[in-house]
Design an enzyme around this catalytic site. Structure first.
Site, short mmCIF file in Angstrom:
data_model
loop_
_atom_site.label_atom_id
_atom_site.label_comp_id
_atom_site.label_asym_id
_atom_site.label_seq_id
_atom_site.Cartn_x
_atom_site.Cartn_y
_atom_site.Cartn_z
N CYS A 51 0.65 51.27 35.26
CA CYS A 51 0.44 52.33 36.15
C CYS A 51 -0.91 53.05 35.64
CB CYS A 51 1.41 53.41 35.56
SG CYS A 51 3.17 52.67 36.20
N ASP B 15 -1.38 54.06 32.39
CA ASP B 15 -0.88 55.09 31.55
C ASP B 15 0.10 54.44 30.51
OD1 ASP B 15 -2.43 57.69 31.43
OD2 ASP B 15 -1.63 57.85 33.53
N CYS C 266 -6.29 58.10 29.93
CA CYS C 266 -7.54 58.85 30.11
C CYS C 266 -7.89 59.86 29.21
CB CYS C 266 -7.17 59.48 31.42
SG CYS C 266 -6.15 60.84 31.65
N CYS D 230 -0.54 63.57 32.31
CA CYS D 230 -1.21 62.72 31.16
C CYS D 230 -0.70 63.30 29.89
CB CYS D 230 -2.61 62.72 31.21
SG CYS D 230 -3.04 62.28 33.04
#
Ligand SMILES: Cc1ncc(COP(=O)(O)O)c(C=O)c1O
Ligand SMILES: Cc1ncc(COP(=O)(O)O)c(C=O)c1O
Ligand code: FES
Ligand code: FES
Lengths: 398, 161, 398
Positions: free
Chosen positions: B43, B45, B70, B114
């Site tokens: 994915c 992440d 990220c 995130c």
């Protein structure tokens, strides 16, 4: 050091284009006006048209100036969904469209919308280098197919398609052929007759011209209906007062490409080779995406498993280096690149990829700086990456 | 004409992105008292948070992390790892992604998920500590339904953020 | 002497806009890029957006930058014909559209095309001054009407409409309201809240900005679907790499209008009054077209029966004066102005009319020169006109 390695997203204006624009700022007439101001603007617009036409081997009246590459692509696709076809008397368009899984979003999203509106749209697969599956195309082509749209050079991985061969197959089944040549024109030789295409898309800002202007090649005699309607501009093929400055800028950009393209593409190719070798030598566990030879000379797409693309982009940004992850217009999206996924790259590798795109202002010093910074950046990110911990996916490869 | 465009994120976020705090060195998770892992590489992440806990007070004495993520994931986990030190397990469990985002001076909408990831990994680490120490009764389950399978993020998380 | 009296067709760049463009030529980033170059471009585009929004009393995120006034108008109208409405989930658009007989061709031709595609389109009449018939509108409004599009200021005769009143009527029936304000914004105060419109069209090149860029105001919460599809630009509302130079030019143009508009419009009004009086005194058998008071201060449309418009235009051109017959984009067409015909002017008078449109660079010396040349020109043409020979239509009026 400031290093702009994102020339596939957009390019700086060529110094000669800047000059042209500054000179042309006093020329403000509306090319549709009959008086002196209008005639001056008209003459200059037609001159630019000749240059663009000449550059791709077209007739002047086969060039329609538009507001962007995206508009040109929307224009072509939209020809195939009118419920009435009143605008193209006597022509009943066939309603199936074939395109590829690696097109620019302006083709893919328009195709999806057309599907909602009753068109049948089929998407061609590509192989692991990004080359379109010609056997699959042969199987898809039939009486119902009105248009095939295949991009000439991919913006993310640089892979080139064999448009001439595809055109031939398409014409044999009686369909029309479009190629989005936004990333190709001005980088590799493009001749519409040799390619045999019916429509071809150009955008100025990818070749050191201004943003917000493009051109659509429409082969003589091909059914056509304007996308933006009104006025008689562009012989009734695209309404809206002509973007005279933009058009002159495109004309000049094309003229400069004609002079510089050949030598420069060689230079870019050798810089890319050095960059590629340097990355291979200094960073382990990497993958290059796209075709190893049939590719744009300035485009290098590389995956660093265990390092996330946006993090790479932003750490490089802090060092003054501009690259991109996927296409610029997909930024803001969290999905991995549809182009890389189509080539069979897994999601992790797709997430961990960057595109380095060189241009006419790129230098060897910049390449060296990149080769200095990039390995440190990847190490830094991988050092904090879960992908490299015990039991992590890439633990073994270390 | 404006000269410089501001950074995509806040200065605070940029600081934590440039010099992230408490990145786990080495690979040995065994020396920690709780380990939590969330997300997955496919994915784009993934987050791991590890904690050391004072058994008597249930206070977190150390919090380290690794991520495949990220800038927002890196910065928000960096700041989270600072925030939890000295807090009890219970206090730490209740730190919301919203508080983390606030500490960072805000996050773009599409980046909220995130920051949720670090928070979830921390809660997983806390639960892991309870399980390891035979305190299964203390394990807190997420009540909300999962709306993003891929990120194992729930509607509850989004609201919290 | 060179006299440019065709400012409704297009305008020269404002010196401050030129400066801005020259300065901005080094700023080449793609606003969608996350790196420094992209962020710089983004910041400047958003700054321009704020200026445009502020100028018309809109929120920043209600402004969508587009490639022309024509594109903006096409965008709005095209919302109302999708057969599927997949793009605007949950909204079923009503399928009737009301517009007027005096709209710009980009509204009229798009409307005609929509009619081919299944929309019902009705056209409002105007009175002899070009004012929309509000009683007729009241009669047309009903449950089936999805959109009403009425231009704020007419490009040929300058007549202004009472948009606020029309918006109110339109909203009472549950339809949406669009106004093409290309000729109004920057000439008269425009406030979207006061007007109560849902969509409003702006074009830069009519207010001393660059050609090939415009803006569409889309009220927050109003169903919307992009016309040019692809990419995430403009928050997904208009694909294509942003025309950064054009957008900055529009922002600057708007800023300068804010400073100069009020004083200048007074100056233009007084110049127009002098021009009008002079023409009346020096040329007989003339008619002014458009509303005597509710009109753009720089626009004067006048008919000279017995003299053909194109002949007038070209003789004036030989003397260095630029005017137009009808709208510039209708040039190439031999039909008399659809606007004048709609006001009830007969075909002969319509053929014999010119539009004089003043702008910020117009001077009193130019007006005097015009008043010197025009009477001679009309006399010259009438002297060779069949309309004036003995027994000709207008012989009696001499
Ligand atoms: C009233 C009106 N609407 C629309 C347009 C079209 O604007 P653009 O030339 O930017 O397409 C014009 C001028 O050409 C106009 O006068
Ligand atoms: C392959 C390709 N097609 C189309 C486009 C769209 O061109 P424009 O930005 O001029 O709309 C781009 C770039 O953005 C591109 O790379
Ligand atoms: S009627 Fe078909 S495109 Fe216009
Ligand atoms: S599906 Fe309706 S506009 Fe695209």
């Amino acid at each position: 050091m400031k290093v702009y390695f994102d020339n596939n997203a957009t390019t700086p204006l060529h110094p000669e284009v800047k000059k042209e624009l500054i000179e042309a700022m006093g020329m403000f007439g509306n090319p549709s006006s009959m008086h002196a101001w209008g005639r001056e603007a008209r003459a200059n617009v037609e001159d630019a048209r000749s240059r663009v036409a000449g550059f791709i081997g077209a007739h002047d009246d086969e060039i329609v100036f538009v507001g962007s590459g995206s508009e040109a692509n929307n224009t072509v696709l939209s020809l195939f969904v009118c419920a009435s076809n009143q605008c193209i008397p006597g022509t009943k368009m066939r309603s199936s469209i074939i395109t590829t899984k690696i097109e620019h979003p302006c083709v893919l999203e328009t195709s999806e919308c057309l599907a909602h509106r009753g068109a049948r749209v089929k998407y061609l697969n590509v192989d692991r280098y990004g080359k379109v599956d010609l056997d699959q195309l042969a199987g898809m082509l039939g009486d119902d197919v009105g248009l095939v749209s295949v991009m000439m050079a991919n913006n993310e991985i640089g892979t080139l398609q064999d448009i001439a061969t595809i055109s031939k197959m398409v014409h044999e089944c009686g369909a029309l052929m479009h190629t989005d040549a936004v990333q190709a024109v001005g980088k590799i030789p493009v001749d519409v007759a040799a390619l045999g295409v019916d429509f071809l898309t150009i955008s100025a800002h990818k070749i050191y011209g201004p943003k917000g202007v493009g051109a659509l090649y429409v082969k003589k005699g091909i059914p056509y209906c304007p996308f933006i309607r009104g006025g008689h501009q562009e012989r009734g093929r695209r309404a809206g007062t002509e973007n005279t400055l933009g058009i002159l800028g495109l004309g000049k950009a094309v003229e400069m490409r004609q002079l510089e393209m050949e030598a420069e593409e060689k230079r870019l190719a050798s810089m890319k080779a050095i960059l590629k070798k340097g990355i291979e030598e200094r960073i382990d566990d990497i993958y290059f995406n796209g075709h190893p030879t049939d590719s744009l000379s300035g485009t290098l797409n590389v995956s660093f498993p265990g390092a996330e693309g946006e993090a790479i982009l932003l750490y490089l940004d802090l060092e003054g280096i501009a690259v991109s992850t996927g296409s610029a217009c997909a930024s803001g999206s969290l999905d991995p690149s549809h182009v890389l996924l189509a080539t069979g790259v897994d999601a992790e590798r797709a997430h961990g990829s960057i595109r380095i795109s060189l241009g006419r202002e790129s230098t060897m010093q910049e390449v060296e700086y990149m080769l200095d910074i990039l390995p440190k950046t990847i190490k830094r990110i991988r050092d904090m990456s879960t992908a490299y911990i015990k039991g992590g996916t890439h633990a073994a490869s270390r | 004409m404006l000269q410089a465009g501001e950074w995509a994120y806040t200065e605070k976020l940029k600081e934590h992105f440039m010099s992230p705090k408490n990145i786990m060195q080495g690979e040995n998770t065994d020396e920690f008292d709780g380990v939590g892992m969330e997300g997955n590489l496919q994915c784009g992440d993934q987050m791991m948070v590890v904690i050391k806990v004072d058994r008597d007070t249930e206070v977190i004495t150390d919090c380290q992390w690794k991520t495949y993520g990220c800038a927002s994931a890196i910065a928000s986990t960096s700041i989270l790892s600072e925030m939890v030190k000295g807090k009890t397990l219970d206090q730490a469990f209740h730190i919301s992604p919203k508080e983390v985002a606030q500490e960072l001076g805000g996050l773009p909408d599409n980046k909220i998920h995130c920051s949720v990831l670090g928070d979830k990994a921390l809660r997983a680490a806390i639960n892991n500590y309870y399980v390891r120490n035979g305190m299964d009764d203390k394990v807190k389950q997420e009540q909300a339904k999962t709306i993003c399978q891929c990120m194992s993020i729930t509607d509850h998380d989004i609201e919290e953020a």
